[in-house]
Design a protein around this motif. Structure first.
Motif, short mmCIF file in Angstrom:
data_model
loop_
_atom_site.label_atom_id
_atom_site.label_comp_id
_atom_site.label_asym_id
_atom_site.label_seq_id
_atom_site.Cartn_x
_atom_site.Cartn_y
_atom_site.Cartn_z
N SER A 254 -27.28 38.88 2.98
CA SER A 254 -27.09 39.16 4.40
C SER A 254 -25.75 38.65 4.91
O SER A 254 -25.10 39.29 5.74
N VAL A 255 -25.31 37.49 4.40
CA VAL A 255 -24.01 36.96 4.82
C VAL A 255 -22.89 37.84 4.27
O VAL A 255 -21.92 38.15 4.98
N LEU A 256 -22.99 38.24 3.02
CA LEU A 256 -22.00 39.15 2.44
C LEU A 256 -21.93 40.45 3.23
O LEU A 256 -20.84 40.96 3.53
N GLU A 257 -23.08 41.00 3.58
CA GLU A 257 -23.10 42.26 4.32
C GLU A 257 -22.51 42.10 5.71
O GLU A 257 -21.75 42.96 6.17
N ALA A 258 -22.84 41.00 6.37
CA ALA A 258 -22.27 40.75 7.70
C ALA A 258 -20.75 40.71 7.62
O ALA A 258 -20.04 41.31 8.45
N MET A 259 -20.23 40.01 6.62
CA MET A 259 -18.78 39.92 6.46
C MET A 259 -18.18 41.28 6.13
O MET A 259 -17.10 41.62 6.63
N ALA A 260 -18.86 42.05 5.29
CA ALA A 260 -18.36 43.38 4.94
C ALA A 260 -18.22 44.25 6.18
O ALA A 260 -17.31 45.08 6.27
N PHE A 261 -19.11 44.07 7.15
CA PHE A 261 -19.03 44.82 8.40
C PHE A 261 -18.09 44.17 9.42
O PHE A 261 -17.96 44.66 10.54
N GLY A 262 -17.45 43.07 9.04
CA GLY A 262 -16.52 42.42 9.94
C GLY A 262 -17.18 41.66 11.07
O GLY A 262 -16.58 41.44 12.12
N ARG A 263 -18.42 41.20 10.84
CA ARG A 263 -19.14 40.45 11.87
C ARG A 263 -18.93 38.95 11.67
O ARG A 263 -18.98 38.45 10.53
N PRO A 264 -18.73 38.19 12.73
CA PRO A 264 -18.64 36.73 12.58
C PRO A 264 -20.01 36.15 12.22
O PRO A 264 -21.04 36.64 12.70
N VAL A 265 -20.01 35.13 11.40
CA VAL A 265 -21.25 34.53 10.88
C VAL A 265 -21.36 33.09 11.37
O VAL A 265 -20.40 32.32 11.31
N LEU A 266 -22.56 32.74 11.84
CA LEU A 266 -22.91 31.35 12.15
C LEU A 266 -24.05 31.00 11.20
O LEU A 266 -25.14 31.57 11.29
N ALA A 267 -23.81 30.07 10.28
CA ALA A 267 -24.75 29.84 9.19
C ALA A 267 -25.06 28.36 9.00
O ALA A 267 -24.22 27.49 9.29
N ALA A 268 -26.25 28.10 8.49
CA ALA A 268 -26.64 26.73 8.17
C ALA A 268 -25.69 26.16 7.12
O ALA A 268 -25.27 26.85 6.20
N ASP A 269 -25.36 24.89 7.27
CA ASP A 269 -24.41 24.22 6.39
C ASP A 269 -25.13 23.77 5.12
O ASP A 269 -25.50 22.61 4.95
N ILE A 270 -25.35 24.74 4.20
CA ILE A 270 -26.03 24.49 2.93
C ILE A 270 -25.14 25.02 1.81
O ILE A 270 -24.21 25.79 2.04
N GLU A 271 -25.47 24.61 0.56
CA GLU A 271 -24.63 24.99 -0.58
C GLU A 271 -24.41 26.50 -0.65
O GLU A 271 -23.29 26.97 -0.80
#
Length: 340
Positions: A254-271
């Motif tokens: 989901s994070v990869l896809e969000a970035m591929a669409f040029g969307r900013p990501v706010l994500a939990a600080d995990i490995e």
């Protein structure tokens, strides 16, 4: 080269393992490999054994060391071929720590190669089990853009709403409910705030609890399991994409896809998220609720920041996470395994 994939899940196709296996198998086929997928959500391990053996595969490839890895090990022994295991997340963060530990480690010890998505997972495994280090290969996930054919229904979001989108299957590890309180506070100050959650119910108890909780937050809406052919429209409409997971298996689709669409990501600080989200460059990371609220408000107020993070994330996935690169890495790995 004939590869038999064994995956714990293949349906619904939006589940992380299903997305990963469909993508890898499809792109390996395009690269000249003969691939077949056998899923434990449709067949028993015995059924898969009976179906795989007559096809004489060159390599067995199991996904998830405990779920897919155990039948991969058994079938590979019966077929007299090597097997490869891809670590997907809950195997290393849960199965290697609970009552499944012994069987999981046996699968990893006998595998010809172990694939992880990021160096953090390699370090986690090798740090506890140094003997496995030499067979661990890092192959980052590739990303394909989902489709965009989505009917919004009665709520079309054409009144200037600010949409946070959280794509995740409903199960405890995704920690979806942790987003509700901080976004509610943000909504009290800015009624434009909306939260959309999309994903299948994978844990019925957690799903029921979350849906009941969502009833108390009128700005939030659960869309159900949105198909791969439709979810792209949600990424495009989102102002910010969220990941609230307790752990990820190296990197989230989901994070990869969000970035591929040029969307900013706010994500939990995990490995698993830190492998993709570089603070202030390709996204923002949060460690607790107060930090979530602070950074969500920053993204709400700063359009230039959203555009910059989206552009940098898009550039990152274009340059480093192509499906062609991913398929070539797996093909090369199989060739090395077969040459031994």
């Amino acid at each position: 080269m004939k590869i038999a994939f064994i995956t714990p899940y293949y349906n619904p196709p939006v589940r992380g393992n299903a997305v990963t296996v469909r993508r890898i198998a499809g792109n390996l086929a395009a690269a000249g490999c003969e691939t077949a997928v056998y899923s434990l959500d449709a067949l028993t391990a015995g059924d898969i054994l009976r179906e795989v053996l007559p096809t004489s595969p060159d390599v067995i490839h199991g996904f998830h060391a405990f779920h897919g890895g155990r039948p991969a090990r058994e079938i590979a022994a019966a077929a007299g071929v090597a097997y490869v295991v891809t670590i997907t997340g809950s195997d290393v963060y849960e199965a290697m720590l609970d009552g499944r530990r012994g069987e999981t480690l046996a699968v990893l010890r006998d595998a010809a190669a172990i694939v992880v998505f990021d160096s953090s997972v390699k370090q986690r495994i090798a740090g506890h089990h140094p003997s496995l280090a030499e067979k661990i290969q890092i192959i980052p996930q590739g990303v394909e853009l989902p489709g965009e054919d989505f009917t919004w229904g009665p709520e079309r979001f054409d009144g200037g709403e600010f949409v946070f989108f959280l794509p995740a299957g409903l199960r405890p590890v995704k920690n979806i409910d942790s987003a509700l309180a901080p976004l509610a506070e943000l909504h009290r100050n800015d009624p434009r705030i909306r939260l959309l959650v999309a994903g299948p119910v994978l844990d019925p108890a957690y799903g029921a609890q979350l849906l009941e909780e969502l009833e108390r937050y009128p700005f939030a809406r659960y869309l159900g399991a949105v198909g791969r052919g439709a979810i792209g429209a949600l990424y495009r409409r989102a102002d910010v994409v969220l990941n609230t997971s307790v752990f990820e298996g190296g990197m989230a689709n989901s994070v990869l896809e969000a970035m591929a669409f040029g969307r900013p990501v706010l994500a939990a600080d995990i490995e698993g998220n830190r492998s993709l989200v570089k603070e202030g460059k390709t996204g923002l990371l949060f460690r607790h609720e107060a930090e979530f609220l602070e950074k969500a408000e920053k993204l709400l107020r700063d359009g230039a920041l959203r555009r910059r993070l989206g552009d940098e994330g898009s550039r990152l996935v274009r340059e480093q996470f192509s499906v062609e690169r991913e398929a070539a890495a797996y093909r090369d790995l199989y060739c090395r395994v077969l040459s031994r």
